[in-house]
Design a protein around this motif. Structure first.
Motif, short mmCIF file in Angstrom:
data_model
loop_
_atom_site.label_atom_id
_atom_site.label_comp_id
_atom_site.label_asym_id
_atom_site.label_seq_id
_atom_site.Cartn_x
_atom_site.Cartn_y
_atom_site.Cartn_z
N GLY A 53 138.47 19.56 98.82
CA GLY A 53 138.01 20.98 98.36
C GLY A 53 136.39 20.52 97.89
N ILE A 54 136.30 19.63 97.08
CA ILE A 54 134.81 19.21 96.98
C ILE A 54 134.01 19.06 98.00
CG2 ILE A 54 133.38 17.51 95.68
CD1 ILE A 54 135.86 17.09 93.64
N ALA A 56 134.06 20.51 100.88
CA ALA A 56 133.88 21.74 101.54
C ALA A 56 132.73 22.37 100.91
CB ALA A 56 135.11 22.88 101.54
N ILE A 57 132.73 22.30 99.51
CA ILE A 57 131.66 22.58 98.47
C ILE A 57 130.38 22.16 98.96
CG2 ILE A 57 130.86 23.07 95.96
CD1 ILE A 57 133.74 23.19 95.22
N CYS A 107 135.52 14.49 104.94
CA CYS A 107 135.73 15.95 105.12
C CYS A 107 134.61 16.84 104.70
CB CYS A 107 136.99 16.49 104.00
SG CYS A 107 138.56 16.18 104.55
N VAL A 108 133.54 16.25 104.43
CA VAL A 108 132.21 16.67 104.60
C VAL A 108 131.90 16.86 106.12
CG1 VAL A 108 129.69 16.64 104.16
CG2 VAL A 108 131.18 15.82 102.23
N ASN A 111 134.19 19.59 107.59
CA ASN A 111 133.55 21.10 107.34
C ASN A 111 132.49 21.57 108.10
OD1 ASN A 111 135.22 22.70 104.97
ND2 ASN A 111 135.22 20.44 104.34
N ALA A 330 132.14 28.41 102.53
CA ALA A 330 132.61 27.00 102.15
C ALA A 330 133.01 26.91 100.79
CB ALA A 330 131.74 26.07 102.75
N TYR A 331 132.09 27.44 99.92
CA TYR A 331 132.58 27.50 98.64
C TYR A 331 133.67 28.05 98.05
CZ TYR A 331 127.15 26.87 98.04
OH TYR A 331 125.96 26.29 98.24
N GLY A 334 136.27 25.45 99.61
CA GLY A 334 136.26 24.13 98.79
C GLY A 334 137.13 24.56 97.44
N ALA A 338 140.67 22.66 96.76
CA ALA A 338 140.61 21.66 95.49
C ALA A 338 141.57 22.11 94.49
CB ALA A 338 139.13 21.73 94.85
#
Length: 382
Positions: A53-54, A56-57, A107-108, A111, A330-331, A334, A338
């Motif tokens: 999740g982080i 994705a943010i 995962c960065v 995404n 994406a936020y 994420g 997360a």
């Protein structure tokens, strides 16, 4: 709805996401196995989802800038490269001190690929964006199922499940040499960067995207644990059986846009949310292995098109700012990735996985409400 012509761009973009879904198919069900090997609690194991999740943010913040400077095609290949570098550290890492940052890094890139899959296909198929994205996701589901089956099979035979995930590396290399010139992207670095405010309906749809992703990842990460808890199946066998969920993904993503082609996007989305709600409640109530697997299949069909449909809805509500909308999405993704698996694991440690899973129908109901409050004005298809 027009017929979709699946060309080399379609197959290249779908191939990128299929490799990622192979990893995702093995990643979610591997959590009970990873927890056993590392000797961690459900809460600590759920931190792997938090790292996703982080990531994705972080990707959502960087993605619009990279797209503007380098274009969607180059950013997509960069994302696959980042994923390919980071993923082996998760697959081979002996402890959470290694696997957690490996998930974050890889995962960065994950995404970057997924966000550009939606915009590339929506731009390439302007008349049928939801069909293109949905059927691409249907192909991706094949990777998800294979990843799940491979992890479960290796674990069942006492072979390290981690090694199977490394197949992503040669697959990514082969795809790059096949498809590096197949993605057409008329990039103009001098064009104004997409910015400004997005309307109220967009943000309601954004919240609906958050709740749908929350229910999807909560189900994907911990359905093996619930299946084991309710039916007494081993952790390894339960992991293998979650292939039923992925099979539902594939069936729904490929066929629902075709079966319901004469309905509006909102009606299709409300229909599959209803399927998800009913089948999930039956899965939650079941103590029979065969019936539970059948319901997992229908849960997968219900979840199947939610990602593509909610993403396309946000693009339609973005006032012509698709890259900005995808960055904002994406936020939501994420935060969902997360929080949902982590909270489910946390509650599972304290009140049991069965009771904790009741958060999922609540999320489905919230998703349904978001559609009602951000309805699209679309003509009925003929």
């Amino acid at each position: 709805m027009s017929k979709l012509k699946r060309d080399s761009l379609f197959w290249t973009v779908a191939g990128q996401a299929t490799i990622l879904n192979f990893f995702l198919g093995g990643f979610g069900p591997s959590q009970p196995l990873l927890r056993e090997e590392q000797g961690t609690s459900l809460t600590v194991a759920g931190l792997h989802g938090t790292m996703m999740g982080i990531a994705a943010i972080i990707a959502g913040f960087i993605h619009p800038k990279l797209n503007h400077k380098y274009g969607r095609r180059n950013t997509s290949w960069l994302g696959l490269f980042i994923f390919t570098i980071g993923m082996p550290f998760f697959a081979l890492g002996p402890s959470v001190q290694v696997t957690l940052p490996a998930v974050l890094f890889s995962c960065v890139g994950f995404n970057f690929v997924i966000l550009n899959m939606v915009t590339l296909l929506s731009h390439h198929y302007p008349e049928t964006p939801d069909l293109a994205v949905s059927q691409s996701n249907g192909i991706n589901a094949v990777g998800f199922v294979f990843g799940t089956i491979l992890v479960g099979t290796l674990a069942s035979f006492g072979i390290s499940w981690r090694a199977g995930l490394l197949l992503c590396v040669p697959a990514a290399i082969a795809l790059y040499f096949y498809g590096r010139d197949k993605i057409i992207d008329n990039h103009d670095a001098d064009a104004p960067r997409q910015s400004g405010k997005l309307g109220g309906k967009f943000w309601i749809a954004w919240f609906g995207f958050f709740t749908t992703i929350s229910s999807e990842f909560a189900t994907s990460f911990w359905s093996a644990a619930l299946l084991s808890d309710r039916t007494g199946a081993s952790a390894a066998f339960s992991t293998l059986c979650v292939a039923a969920l992925g099979t539902g993904f594939g069936i729904g993503r490929w066929f629902i846009p075709i079966w319901m082609r004469k309905t509006t996007l909102d009606i299709r989305l409300k229909t599959i949310l209803t399927i998800q709600f009913i089948s999930f409640m039956l899965f939650w109530l079941s103590h029979n292995l065969v019936f539970s697997l059948a319901m997992l299949l229908f849960v997968g069909i219900g979840i199947s098109g939610q990602f593509s449909m909610t993403m396309v809805r946000m693009i339609k509500l973005s006032d012509g700012k698709p890259d900005l909308a995808m960055g904002k999405s994406a936020y939501a993704a994420g935060a969902a990735i997360a929080l949902a698996p982590f909270l489910l694991g946390f509650f599972g440690d304290h009140i049991g996985i069965s009771k904790a899973y009741l958060m999922v129908p609540v999320l489905i109901a919230l998703s349904f409400g978001a559609i009602l409050l951000s309805s699209l004005q679309e003509p009925q298809q003929r």
